[in-house]
Design a protein around this motif. Structure first.
Motif, mmCIF file in Angstrom:
data_model
loop_
_atom_site.group_PDB
_atom_site.id
_atom_site.type_symbol
_atom_site.label_atom_id
_atom_site.label_comp_id
_atom_site.label_asym_id
_atom_site.label_seq_id
_atom_site.Cartn_x
_atom_site.Cartn_y
_atom_site.Cartn_z
ATOM 1 N N TYR A 268 -3.037 -4.171 -0.809
ATOM 2 C CA TYR A 268 -1.792 -4.877 -1.105
ATOM 3 C C TYR A 268 -0.706 -4.489 -0.112
ATOM 4 O O TYR A 268 -0.448 -3.305 0.122
ATOM 5 C CB TYR A 268 -1.306 -4.560 -2.526
ATOM 6 C CG TYR A 268 0.024 -5.219 -2.823
ATOM 7 C CD1 TYR A 268 0.075 -6.545 -3.236
ATOM 8 C CD2 TYR A 268 1.229 -4.543 -2.631
ATOM 9 C CE1 TYR A 268 1.278 -7.180 -3.475
ATOM 10 C CE2 TYR A 268 2.442 -5.163 -2.868
ATOM 11 C CZ TYR A 268 2.459 -6.478 -3.291
ATOM 12 O OH TYR A 268 3.659 -7.097 -3.511
ATOM 13 N N ARG A 269 -0.080 -5.497 0.461
ATOM 14 C CA ARG A 269 1.112 -5.303 1.297
ATOM 15 C C ARG A 269 2.088 -6.438 1.022
ATOM 16 O O ARG A 269 1.690 -7.520 0.588
ATOM 17 C CB ARG A 269 0.779 -5.272 2.787
ATOM 18 C CG ARG A 269 -0.081 -4.105 3.237
ATOM 19 C CD ARG A 269 -0.069 -3.976 4.743
ATOM 20 N NE ARG A 269 -0.956 -2.913 5.209
ATOM 21 C CZ ARG A 269 -0.970 -2.434 6.453
ATOM 22 N NH1 ARG A 269 -0.159 -2.964 7.367
ATOM 23 N NH2 ARG A 269 -1.804 -1.474 6.788
ATOM 24 N N LEU A 270 3.356 -6.168 1.335
ATOM 25 C CA LEU A 270 4.392 -7.198 1.269
ATOM 26 C C LEU A 270 5.209 -7.067 2.554
ATOM 27 O O LEU A 270 6.162 -6.303 2.634
ATOM 28 C CB LEU A 270 5.280 -6.992 0.034
ATOM 29 C CG LEU A 270 6.415 -7.997 -0.166
ATOM 30 C CD1 LEU A 270 5.862 -9.414 -0.373
ATOM 31 C CD2 LEU A 270 7.285 -7.595 -1.356
ATOM 32 N N GLN A 271 4.763 -7.785 3.584
ATOM 33 C CA GLN A 271 5.402 -7.712 4.896
ATOM 34 C C GLN A 271 6.085 -9.040 5.185
ATOM 35 O O GLN A 271 5.507 -9.933 5.797
ATOM 36 C CB GLN A 271 4.362 -7.368 5.970
ATOM 37 C CG GLN A 271 3.761 -5.986 5.808
ATOM 38 C CD GLN A 271 2.744 -5.631 6.888
ATOM 39 O OE1 GLN A 271 2.142 -4.572 6.838
ATOM 40 N NE2 GLN A 271 2.547 -6.498 7.870
ATOM 41 N N THR A 272 7.323 -9.156 4.769
ATOM 42 C CA THR A 272 8.053 -10.413 4.920
ATOM 43 C C THR A 272 8.654 -10.591 6.306
ATOM 44 O O THR A 272 9.057 -11.700 6.663
ATOM 45 C CB THR A 272 9.175 -10.500 3.879
ATOM 46 O OG1 THR A 272 10.090 -9.405 4.079
ATOM 47 C CG2 THR A 272 8.614 -10.422 2.461
ATOM 48 N N GLU A 273 8.733 -9.491 7.065
ATOM 49 C CA GLU A 273 9.406 -9.552 8.370
ATOM 50 C C GLU A 273 8.438 -9.485 9.538
ATOM 51 O O GLU A 273 8.839 -9.186 10.662
ATOM 52 C CB GLU A 273 10.413 -8.397 8.479
ATOM 53 C CG GLU A 273 11.379 -8.293 7.309
ATOM 54 C CD GLU A 273 12.161 -9.558 7.066
ATOM 55 O OE1 GLU A 273 12.894 -9.975 7.976
ATOM 56 O OE2 GLU A 273 12.034 -10.136 5.965
ATOM 57 N N GLY A 274 7.156 -9.734 9.303
ATOM 58 C CA GLY A 274 6.190 -9.743 10.392
ATOM 59 C C GLY A 274 5.220 -8.580 10.334
ATOM 60 O O GLY A 274 5.112 -7.884 9.322
ATOM 61 N N GLU A 275 4.513 -8.363 11.431
ATOM 62 C CA GLU A 275 3.515 -7.302 11.499
ATOM 63 C C GLU A 275 4.161 -5.920 11.390
ATOM 64 O O GLU A 275 5.362 -5.752 11.632
ATOM 65 C CB GLU A 275 2.731 -7.406 12.813
ATOM 66 C CG GLU A 275 1.775 -8.590 12.871
ATOM 67 C CD GLU A 275 0.636 -8.489 11.858
ATOM 68 O OE1 GLU A 275 0.302 -7.360 11.433
ATOM 69 O OE2 GLU A 275 0.105 -9.546 11.471
ATOM 70 N N HIS A 276 3.332 -4.959 11.066
ATOM 71 C CA HIS A 276 3.809 -3.575 10.950
ATOM 72 C C HIS A 276 4.364 -3.103 12.291
ATOM 73 O O HIS A 276 3.819 -3.431 13.348
ATOM 74 C CB HIS A 276 2.645 -2.673 10.507
ATOM 75 C CG HIS A 276 3.079 -1.342 10.004
ATOM 76 N ND1 HIS A 276 3.461 -0.314 10.847
ATOM 77 C CD2 HIS A 276 3.191 -0.847 8.741
ATOM 78 C CE1 HIS A 276 3.790 0.744 10.123
ATOM 79 N NE2 HIS A 276 3.630 0.460 8.844
ATOM 80 N N PRO A 277 5.487 -2.330 12.275
ATOM 81 C CA PRO A 277 6.085 -1.882 13.542
ATOM 82 C C PRO A 277 5.180 -0.978 14.390
ATOM 83 O O PRO A 277 5.372 -0.876 15.595
ATOM 84 C CB PRO A 277 7.331 -1.092 13.067
ATOM 85 C CG PRO A 277 7.602 -1.577 11.690
ATOM 86 C CD PRO A 277 6.285 -1.945 11.100
ATOM 87 N N VAL A 278 4.198 -0.324 13.757
ATOM 88 C CA VAL A 278 3.253 0.539 14.476
ATOM 89 C C VAL A 278 1.922 -0.198 14.582
ATOM 90 O O VAL A 278 1.311 -0.524 13.561
ATOM 91 C CB VAL A 278 3.081 1.892 13.755
ATOM 92 C CG1 VAL A 278 2.047 2.760 14.474
ATOM 93 C CG2 VAL A 278 4.417 2.620 13.664
ATOM 94 N N ARG A 279 1.484 -0.446 15.815
ATOM 95 C CA ARG A 279 0.302 -1.287 16.031
ATOM 96 C C ARG A 279 -0.930 -0.751 15.309
ATOM 97 O O ARG A 279 -1.716 -1.512 14.742
ATOM 98 C CB ARG A 279 0.026 -1.384 17.551
ATOM 99 C CG ARG A 279 -1.093 -2.359 17.895
ATOM 100 C CD ARG A 279 -1.345 -2.365 19.406
ATOM 101 N NE ARG A 279 -0.186 -2.839 20.131
ATOM 102 C CZ ARG A 279 0.046 -4.117 20.417
ATOM 103 N NH1 ARG A 279 -0.815 -5.044 20.012
ATOM 104 N NH2 ARG A 279 1.120 -4.470 21.090
ATOM 105 N N SER A 280 -1.102 0.572 15.304
ATOM 106 C CA SER A 280 -2.307 1.151 14.684
ATOM 107 C C SER A 280 -2.325 0.989 13.151
ATOM 108 O O SER A 280 -3.375 1.155 12.533
ATOM 109 C CB SER A 280 -2.412 2.645 15.033
ATOM 110 O OG SER A 280 -1.285 3.346 14.518
ATOM 111 N N LEU A 281 -1.166 0.643 12.572
ATOM 112 C CA LEU A 281 -1.079 0.457 11.121
ATOM 113 C C LEU A 281 -0.984 -1.026 10.741
ATOM 114 O O LEU A 281 -0.664 -1.357 9.614
ATOM 115 C CB LEU A 281 0.137 1.210 10.555
ATOM 116 C CG LEU A 281 0.089 2.735 10.691
ATOM 117 C CD1 LEU A 281 1.387 3.358 10.199
ATOM 118 C CD2 LEU A 281 -1.096 3.312 9.913
ATOM 119 N N ALA A 282 -1.293 -1.900 11.706
ATOM 120 C CA ALA A 282 -1.251 -3.339 11.427
ATOM 121 C C ALA A 282 -2.239 -3.685 10.334
ATOM 122 O O ALA A 282 -3.276 -3.029 10.154
ATOM 123 C CB ALA A 282 -1.570 -4.126 12.690
#
Length: 285
Positions: A268-282
């Motif tokens: 479960y994630r709620l990413q309303t502003e786009g991909e995760h800021p850290v690429r390895s945690l995308a």
């Protein structure tokens, strides 16, 4: 809102950890109750990995911060420290007392793990308060802080019925503050105006934190503590504590994500502003 850079850093460090706790509990919530965290967080915050919870276990020596100076600290700094300390104390008590009541082993284990972290956080924030404050000064600051918070709630509350509750409690706390001021004058021999701000600071408000948290994740996710400072490497004392706590096993905070992927089909994630800021945690869909 914190004017002191050192105190502000302490709060920035902590928010990335509690942000990650939100992500772990959101997955537990979906897995056990089949419900989504967005119903609770509304549009104020996202739900995604912060500083990984298993990295929060530090040697007790490295949880103690430098305290503010009671003679020169801004009044709002004292209020911030008391507020976050109280919130962390209540969180720790809830996790340690309610967590063991869950039927599911992974839930009990997750609450136990994060309860230990919250105990570290209590130390982290409590140590920001000047230990040189007398008991009467601490009483005065606590009562002043309660007035500040109830005033903030009253000023920003939109529901008239709830607003009246905050107003009622503010009036009660104002009397408590008056009594604390009398005790302070009698036993400390000082004027309360030497300690309290001449007027209440601007009310604390609930606002979206998405851009702010994303910036912190991008720049501070790999921080840990060393003494009363912050470093970006896993030093020897930190690694020994990791081994003592985990013993080489995968932490419950990691297993709950894997378990929810297996049960729900994805984490479960709620990413309303786009991909995760850290690429390895995308998000790996």
């Amino acid at each position: 809102m914190e004017p002191d850079p050192y105190l502000q850093q302490a709060y920035q460090f902590g928010v990335l950890e509690d942000f990650d706790h939100l992500y772990r509990y959101a997955n537990l919530y979906e897995m056990i109750e089949r419900r989504k965290a967005e119903k609770i967080v509304d549009a104020l915050t996202e739900v995604m990995p912060g500083r990984a919870t298993y990295l929060h276990h530090r040697n007790p020596i490295d949880n103690v911060r430098e305290p503010y100076d009671r003679s020169s600290a801004a009044p709002i700094s004292k209020l911030h420290a008391l507020t976050i300390m109280a919130a962390e104390q209540q969180t720790m008590n809830f996790y340690m007392n309610v967590g063991p009541m869950y039927m599911e082993p992974i839930a009990r284990q997750l609450y136990q793990e994060i309860g230990l972290v919250e105990e570290e956080h209590v130390t982290h924030y409590e140590s920001l308060v000047d230990p040189g404050e007398s008991w009467w000064e601490m009483l005065l600051n606590h009562e002043y802080n309660e007035c500040y918070l109830y005033h903030s709630f009253m000023e920003t509350e939109s529901d008239p019925k709830v607003k009246s509750v905050w107003e009622l409690h503010l009036n009660m706390e104002l009397e408590h503050l008056r009594l604390a001021a009398e005790l302070f004058k009698r036993h400390d021999g000082r004027d309360p105006e030497q300690v309290c701000a001449p007027e209440l600071p601007a009310p604390v408000t609930f606002e979206p934190n998405k851009a702010y948290v994303r910036e912190l994740i991008a720049t501070q996710i790999d921080y840990t503590t060393l003494g009363t400072g912050y470093v970006q490497e896993a030093h020897e004392r930190f690694e020994k504590m990791q081994e003592a706590i985990m013993g080489g096993e995968k932490a419950p905070s990691e297993r709950v994500i894997a378990d929810n992927r297996a049960k729900s089909g994805q984490e479960y994630r709620l990413q309303t502003e786009g991909e995760h800021p850290v690429r390895s945690l995308a998000y790996n869909r």
